[in-house]
Design a protein around this motif. Structure first.
Motif, PDB file in Angstrom:
ATOM      1  N   LEU A 244      -5.450  10.760  15.286  1.00  0.00           N
ATOM      2  CA  LEU A 244      -4.974  11.004  13.926  1.00  0.00           C
ATOM      3  C   LEU A 244      -5.907  10.221  13.010  1.00  0.00           C
ATOM      4  O   LEU A 244      -6.154   9.040  13.233  1.00  0.00           O
ATOM      5  CB  LEU A 244      -3.541  10.478  13.764  1.00  0.00           C
ATOM      6  CG  LEU A 244      -2.513  11.153  14.664  1.00  0.00           C
ATOM      7  CD1 LEU A 244      -1.196  10.409  14.594  1.00  0.00           C
ATOM      8  CD2 LEU A 244      -2.310  12.603  14.250  1.00  0.00           C
ATOM      9  N   SER A 245      -6.426  10.881  12.013  1.00  0.00           N
ATOM     10  CA  SER A 245      -7.411  10.185  11.213  1.00  0.00           C
ATOM     11  C   SER A 245      -6.721   9.037  10.477  1.00  0.00           C
ATOM     12  O   SER A 245      -5.559   9.137  10.088  1.00  0.00           O
ATOM     13  CB  SER A 245      -8.019  11.151  10.207  1.00  0.00           C
ATOM     14  OG  SER A 245      -6.968  11.674   9.416  1.00  0.00           O
ATOM     15  N   GLY A 246      -7.451   7.960  10.316  1.00  0.00           N
ATOM     16  CA  GLY A 246      -6.933   6.844   9.530  1.00  0.00           C
ATOM     17  C   GLY A 246      -7.475   6.997   8.111  1.00  0.00           C
ATOM     18  O   GLY A 246      -8.020   8.029   7.754  1.00  0.00           O
ATOM     19  N   ARG A 247      -7.332   5.945   7.314  1.00  0.00           N
ATOM     20  CA  ARG A 247      -7.961   5.994   5.986  1.00  0.00           C
ATOM     21  C   ARG A 247      -8.734   4.714   5.795  1.00  0.00           C
ATOM     22  O   ARG A 247      -8.377   3.673   6.352  1.00  0.00           O
ATOM     23  CB  ARG A 247      -6.896   6.169   4.913  1.00  0.00           C
ATOM     24  CG  ARG A 247      -5.918   5.019   4.865  1.00  0.00           C
ATOM     25  CD  ARG A 247      -4.741   5.352   4.009  1.00  0.00           C
ATOM     26  NE  ARG A 247      -5.028   5.254   2.584  1.00  0.00           N
ATOM     27  CZ  ARG A 247      -4.090   5.412   1.648  1.00  0.00           C
ATOM     28  NH1 ARG A 247      -2.847   5.687   1.998  1.00  0.00           N
ATOM     29  NH2 ARG A 247      -4.396   5.313   0.377  1.00  0.00           N
ATOM     30  N   LEU A 248      -9.788   4.804   5.042  1.00  0.00           N
ATOM     31  CA  LEU A 248     -10.599   3.604   4.853  1.00  0.00           C
ATOM     32  C   LEU A 248      -9.951   2.743   3.781  1.00  0.00           C
ATOM     33  O   LEU A 248      -9.867   3.151   2.625  1.00  0.00           O
ATOM     34  CB  LEU A 248     -12.027   3.986   4.429  1.00  0.00           C
ATOM     35  CG  LEU A 248     -12.842   4.625   5.556  1.00  0.00           C
ATOM     36  CD1 LEU A 248     -12.607   6.105   5.623  1.00  0.00           C
ATOM     37  CD2 LEU A 248     -14.304   4.318   5.397  1.00  0.00           C
ATOM     38  N   LEU A 249      -9.491   1.578   4.197  1.00  0.00           N
ATOM     39  CA  LEU A 249      -8.845   0.666   3.245  1.00  0.00           C
ATOM     40  C   LEU A 249      -9.721  -0.569   3.096  1.00  0.00           C
ATOM     41  O   LEU A 249      -9.926  -1.310   4.060  1.00  0.00           O
ATOM     42  CB  LEU A 249      -7.467   0.247   3.765  1.00  0.00           C
ATOM     43  CG  LEU A 249      -6.342   1.282   3.679  1.00  0.00           C
ATOM     44  CD1 LEU A 249      -5.135   0.800   4.457  1.00  0.00           C
ATOM     45  CD2 LEU A 249      -5.944   1.530   2.216  1.00  0.00           C
ATOM     46  N   GLN A 250     -10.252  -0.760   1.922  1.00  0.00           N
ATOM     47  CA  GLN A 250     -11.040  -1.967   1.685  1.00  0.00           C
ATOM     48  C   GLN A 250     -10.600  -2.558   0.353  1.00  0.00           C
ATOM     49  O   GLN A 250     -10.565  -1.851  -0.665  1.00  0.00           O
ATOM     50  CB  GLN A 250     -12.529  -1.627   1.645  1.00  0.00           C
ATOM     51  CG  GLN A 250     -13.074  -1.402   3.058  1.00  0.00           C
ATOM     52  CD  GLN A 250     -14.511  -0.938   3.028  1.00  0.00           C
ATOM     53  OE1 GLN A 250     -14.860  -0.049   2.270  1.00  0.00           O
ATOM     54  NE2 GLN A 250     -15.349  -1.535   3.856  1.00  0.00           N
ATOM     55  N   GLY A 251     -10.242  -3.833   0.399  1.00  0.00           N
ATOM     56  CA  GLY A 251      -9.820  -4.479  -0.843  1.00  0.00           C
ATOM     57  C   GLY A 251     -10.966  -5.297  -1.412  1.00  0.00           C
ATOM     58  O   GLY A 251     -12.012  -5.445  -0.786  1.00  0.00           O
ATOM     59  N   ASP A 252     -10.735  -5.853  -2.601  1.00  0.00           N
ATOM     60  CA  ASP A 252     -11.791  -6.685  -3.206  1.00  0.00           C
ATOM     61  C   ASP A 252     -11.583  -8.168  -2.892  1.00  0.00           C
ATOM     62  O   ASP A 252     -12.356  -9.016  -3.336  1.00  0.00           O
ATOM     63  CB  ASP A 252     -11.824  -6.458  -4.724  1.00  0.00           C
ATOM     64  CG  ASP A 252     -10.443  -6.675  -5.352  1.00  0.00           C
ATOM     65  OD1 ASP A 252      -9.557  -7.235  -4.666  1.00  0.00           O
ATOM     66  OD2 ASP A 252     -10.248  -6.286  -6.527  1.00  0.00           O
ATOM     67  N   GLY A 253     -10.495  -8.498  -2.133  1.00  0.00           N
ATOM     68  CA  GLY A 253     -10.301  -9.886  -1.697  1.00  0.00           C
ATOM     69  C   GLY A 253      -9.600 -10.783  -2.704  1.00  0.00           C
ATOM     70  O   GLY A 253      -9.257 -11.920  -2.401  1.00  0.00           O
ATOM     71  N   ARG A 254      -9.328 -10.277  -3.928  1.00  0.00           N
ATOM     72  CA  ARG A 254      -8.787 -11.194  -4.957  1.00  0.00           C
ATOM     73  C   ARG A 254      -7.414 -11.753  -4.561  1.00  0.00           C
ATOM     74  O   ARG A 254      -7.148 -12.944  -4.699  1.00  0.00           O
ATOM     75  CB  ARG A 254      -8.751 -10.520  -6.323  1.00  0.00           C
ATOM     76  CG  ARG A 254      -7.825  -9.325  -6.406  1.00  0.00           C
ATOM     77  CD  ARG A 254      -7.979  -8.393  -7.600  1.00  0.00           C
ATOM     78  NE  ARG A 254      -7.362  -7.116  -7.304  1.00  0.00           N
ATOM     79  CZ  ARG A 254      -6.058  -6.866  -7.395  1.00  0.00           C
ATOM     80  NH1 ARG A 254      -5.234  -7.809  -7.827  1.00  0.00           N
ATOM     81  NH2 ARG A 254      -5.565  -5.690  -7.079  1.00  0.00           N
ATOM     82  N   LEU A 255      -6.516 -10.883  -4.052  1.00  0.00           N
ATOM     83  CA  LEU A 255      -5.163 -11.360  -3.701  1.00  0.00           C
ATOM     84  C   LEU A 255      -5.213 -12.263  -2.472  1.00  0.00           C
ATOM     85  O   LEU A 255      -4.515 -13.271  -2.391  1.00  0.00           O
ATOM     86  CB  LEU A 255      -4.231 -10.170  -3.439  1.00  0.00           C
ATOM     87  CG  LEU A 255      -3.920  -9.272  -4.651  1.00  0.00           C
ATOM     88  CD1 LEU A 255      -3.126  -8.038  -4.220  1.00  0.00           C
ATOM     89  CD2 LEU A 255      -3.129 -10.055  -5.701  1.00  0.00           C
ATOM     90  N   GLY A 417      -4.847  10.464   5.082  1.00  0.00           N
ATOM     91  CA  GLY A 417      -5.022   9.786   6.364  1.00  0.00           C
ATOM     92  C   GLY A 417      -3.742   9.042   6.674  1.00  0.00           C
ATOM     93  O   GLY A 417      -2.913   8.814   5.801  1.00  0.00           O
ATOM     94  N   GLY A 418      -3.570   8.668   7.923  1.00  0.00           N
ATOM     95  CA  GLY A 418      -2.264   8.170   8.357  1.00  0.00           C
ATOM     96  C   GLY A 418      -2.011   6.724   7.999  1.00  0.00           C
ATOM     97  O   GLY A 418      -2.782   6.078   7.302  1.00  0.00           O
ATOM     98  N   VAL A 419      -0.895   6.246   8.507  1.00  0.00           N
ATOM     99  CA  VAL A 419      -0.466   4.871   8.250  1.00  0.00           C
ATOM    100  C   VAL A 419      -0.999   3.957   9.358  1.00  0.00           C
ATOM    101  O   VAL A 419      -0.852   4.260  10.545  1.00  0.00           O
ATOM    102  CB  VAL A 419       1.077   4.810   8.235  1.00  0.00           C
ATOM    103  CG1 VAL A 419       1.561   3.379   8.086  1.00  0.00           C
ATOM    104  CG2 VAL A 419       1.628   5.677   7.121  1.00  0.00           C
ATOM    105  N   ASP A 420      -1.613   2.850   8.981  1.00  0.00           N
ATOM    106  CA  ASP A 420      -2.012   1.843   9.965  1.00  0.00           C
ATOM    107  C   ASP A 420      -0.769   1.092  10.420  1.00  0.00           C
ATOM    108  O   ASP A 420       0.141   0.843   9.617  1.00  0.00           O
ATOM    109  CB  ASP A 420      -3.002   0.854   9.339  1.00  0.00           C
ATOM    110  CG  ASP A 420      -4.396   1.470   9.190  1.00  0.00           C
ATOM    111  OD1 ASP A 420      -4.723   2.364   9.982  1.00  0.00           O
ATOM    112  OD2 ASP A 420      -5.149   1.052   8.288  1.00  0.00           O
TER     113      ASP A 420
END
Length: 703
Positions: A244-255, A417-420
């Motif tokens: 099942l395809s995932g999704r690309l999740l990338q944050g900016d690190g601020r939180l 894309g699905g849920v991690d």
């Protein structure tokens, strides 16, 4: 569709000769199911060897012997309370056969005076005379010769006679079909294993004590078959989830950077590594399915929060699911402390939320106004709709099965894309068990503790020193600290001598409340309703009650920093992993914690070994491995309610190496033959059906 060759295996036991509607429910309860194959998996626990055939004078007391004797006289008793006796002899000496409640007509017919008969049973010496009480078998030499020289002994239940069960199992074995072999021929040859059907028959017809051992070749073969079915099924599920395809999740690190500044102490190296592994998974286009294993107090919650914040940075939502309401509330409180300072919106949803308040919360969730939702399995309900769920964190996974794992993962938006999925457990799981339960996951381990946690001082104390224990509790409370008192049961059952929680609560109230004040001794147990439980926990957490008498409902995750002492009554009755979990409830604030293990003697060998281990080590992973050795997999984590697979033939402590091989074998099979279309692949499909792992077969079809 189940293959036709296995139809006999799944036929009801009532189709077997001798297993009528009256007997069937008893047999079903005994063997754990009402189908023919449930009888196949009910293996002997012992044997009776009738091959020892001495003369009467040479028969060794205490042994089962088969003797050829001439019947001399019947001596029926005048008083029914006196046994019926029969005297007999052979060329070497005399013997007395003894029957309690013997029926005269039956015995005279079966053992007529002046005739030769064979009798088989336990030889005893009484007043210097050889005797046999209730011979198991007797009859003419021809009749006895037809009996098996070695008979299997099966685990029994009231109402099912040994001979009856053995006959029914024989009829069940006759239905076992020859099946195509699913083992790799070269591996099977190296192991010197028999064919499947031959192994099944050999397991039910042991020839000596050696054949009953877990490492006998037939038992190894059957255990391997079961483990291979388990591993193959898990890999099929994993492959499906990974596809099942995932999704690309990338944050900016601020939180996440801001969170690190708020923490009372720096992250451990293990936490940093786990954060990195999780961020790597979330940034890939494959679904994350990761297990975060960490000992009590190793900082899992902060790793989970870090992952959820990454999700929020990327503009999506996260959910955290806990097995109980107490735990869900506690997670919400812990996380809210940080989220409120980070400007992240967190909400709590449990089964108790009803009506307008619930509807308003769900509306905010669907509109994307809630970043992180914490809850119980109420999160699974159909009307819980997220605007954009990208990460599901599941706490104490062993309370939820694979299907629930898939259920929450389905709440995401397909087009994105699905849920991690990140699963946390504070129950360190031995590697072997972890393979059988979490074989479909990648694993991160937290092996260090944050600097604020000192080891808990653990001591054992005999239950006859009860007053000393009460004195220690009083001193702790008077110095401003709080105490847990754990009992293993809620209500006294008539046969049981356990200290029941309610009774212990009354005794401690009497002993302590006159000095400590009314309401200072609380009670929480599994029979209470959720609101009642929460109120008791709240009173303890806020300090209105100072001593909390509890059953093991406090085992997982409950966090009261002021609690510094835990008393565990009847500690010998708890498993190691459970004792370790309970001990982890104290010493969570700045002050050192102590644990008193109160035991009732005399202790058996296993109980003594358990208490010694828990005193000597604080390493949850070492404790888990030891627990598996001492108790076997069935009891570690309480398999029955844990979503862990229960094995009928494999013993994870004895067959750990076979499990590792089955794991590698399953991987190789699916690499070479992903659709299980080859002859061996088709045989493996029968194996999956045989061990009822066929739910995984749908993942073959769905590609």
């Amino acid at each position: 569709m189940r293959p036709e060759s296995l139809f006999p295996a799944f036929a009801p036991i009532t189709s077997l000769k001798g297993c009528g509607p009256k007997l069937a429910p008893l047999v079903e309860k005994l063997v754990g199911g009402g189908r023919v194959l449930d009888l196949w998996w009910h293996l002997p626990s012992g044997l009776i060897d009738r091959r020892y055939r001495p003369a009467v004078a040479e028969a060794e007391p205490g042994r089962i012997a088969t003797l050829e004797i001439t019947i001399d006289r019947h001596l029926p008793p005048r008083n029914p309370r006196i046994p019926y006796k029969i005297t007999a002899h052979d060329g070497s000496g005399r013997i007395t056969l003894v029957f309690f409640n013997g029926r005269e007509d039956f015995l005279k017919r079966s053992l007529p005076e002046g005739e030769i008969r064979l009798v088989s049973g336990l030889v005893e010496l009484f007043d210097g005379q050889v005797q046999m009480t209730h011979p198991d078998r007797f009859g003419t030499p021809e009749e006895i010769e037809q009996l098996a020289a070695v008979e299997p002994v099966y685990p029994l239940t009231a109402g099912v006679a040994p001979r009856t069960l053995a006959k029914i199992i024989d009829h069940a074995l006759a239905k076992a079909p020859p099946l195509p072999d699913w083992l790799d021929p070269e591996y099977k040859r190296r192991q010197d294993w028999p064919d499947w059907r031959e192994a099944l028959f050999a397991a039910h017809r042991p020839d000596s004590q050696v054949d009953l051992e877990k490492d006998s070749l037939p038992l190894q073969r059957l255990a391997y078959d079961e483990l291979l079915a388990n591993q193959l099924a898990l890999l099929l599920v994993r492959r499906r989830l990974k596809r099942l395809s995932g999704r690309l999740l990338q944050g900016d690190g601020r939180l996440r950077d801001a969170l690190e500044k708020l923490l009372p102490w720096p992250l451990t190296n293990a936490q940093k590594q786990a954060n990195g592994e999780i961020a790597g998974d979330m940034a890939s286009d494959k679904r994350m399915l990761r297990l975060l294993q960490g000992d009590v107090g190793s900082g899992k919650t902060m790793v989970a929060l870090n992952a959820m914040l990454l999700c929020v940075e990327a503009g999506a939502q996260a959910a955290l699911m806990a097995p109980t309401e107490i735990l869900a509330r506690q997670h919400a409180e812990t996380l809210e402390r940080y989220c409120s300072q980070l400007g992240v919106t967190l909400a709590l949803l449990t089964g108790r939320d009803k009506g307008k308040a619930r509807a308003a919360l769900l509306q905010r969730l669907a509109a994307g106004e809630i970043d992180i939702l914490v809850g119980t399995h109420a999160l699974f309900q159909d009307d819980v709709v997220f605007k954009d769920l990208a990460l599901a964190v599941i706490d104490e996974q062993h309370r939820f099965g694979v299907s629930q794992r898939l259920g929450l993962a389905a709440k995401g938006q397909r087009d994105k894309g699905g849920v991690d999925v990140l699963v946390m457990t504070a129950t360190p799981i031995p590697r072997t068990l972890s393979l059988t339960a979490y074989g479909d996951m990648d694993v991160s381990k937290l092996t260090e503790k944050p600097p604020g946690r000192a080891p808990v001082d653990t001591r054992t104390i005999a239950s006859d020193r009860f007053l000393d224990v009460v004195g220690a509790v009083k001193r702790k409370i008077q110095s401003g600290e709080r105490v847990y008192w754990v009992c293993p049961l809620v209500e006294e059952s008539e046969q049981s001598d356990l200290a029941a929680a309610a009774e212990r609560h009354s005794a401690l109230k009497l002993a302590l409340e006159p000095e400590l004040g009314e309401g200072s001794v609380g009670l929480v147990h599994g029979q209470m309703g959720a609101a009642e439980k929460d109120a008791a926990m709240e009173a303890f957490a806020s300090g209105r009650s100072k001593l909390l008498v509890a059953t093991t409902v406090i085992e997982v995750g409950v966090d009261v920093p002021e609690a510094t002492l835990i008393v565990i009554e009847h500690a010998e009755r708890f498993g190691l992993a459970q004792l370790h979990q309970l001990r982890g409830r104290v010493g969570r604030g700045g002050k050192p914690g102590a644990c008193l293990l109160v035991y009732s003697g005399p202790l058996g060998e296993t109980a003594r070994a358990r208490l010694k281990t828990i005193r000597e080590t604080d390493d949850g992973f070492q404790i888990a491995e030891e627990d598996l050795k001492l108790r076997g997999a069935g009891e570690v984590l309480g398999t029955r309610q844990s979503g862990l697979p229960e094995f009928r033939l494999a013993d994870l402590a004895a067959h750990a190496e076979l499990l590792a091989t089955a794991r590698d074998d399953a991987k190789l099979i699916l690499e070479r033959d992903p659709k299980l279309a080859s002859p061996r692949g088709r045989a493996l499909l029968e194996l999956l059906y045989l061990f009822e792992r066929d739910a995984a077969i749908q993942y073959l079809q769905s590609g």
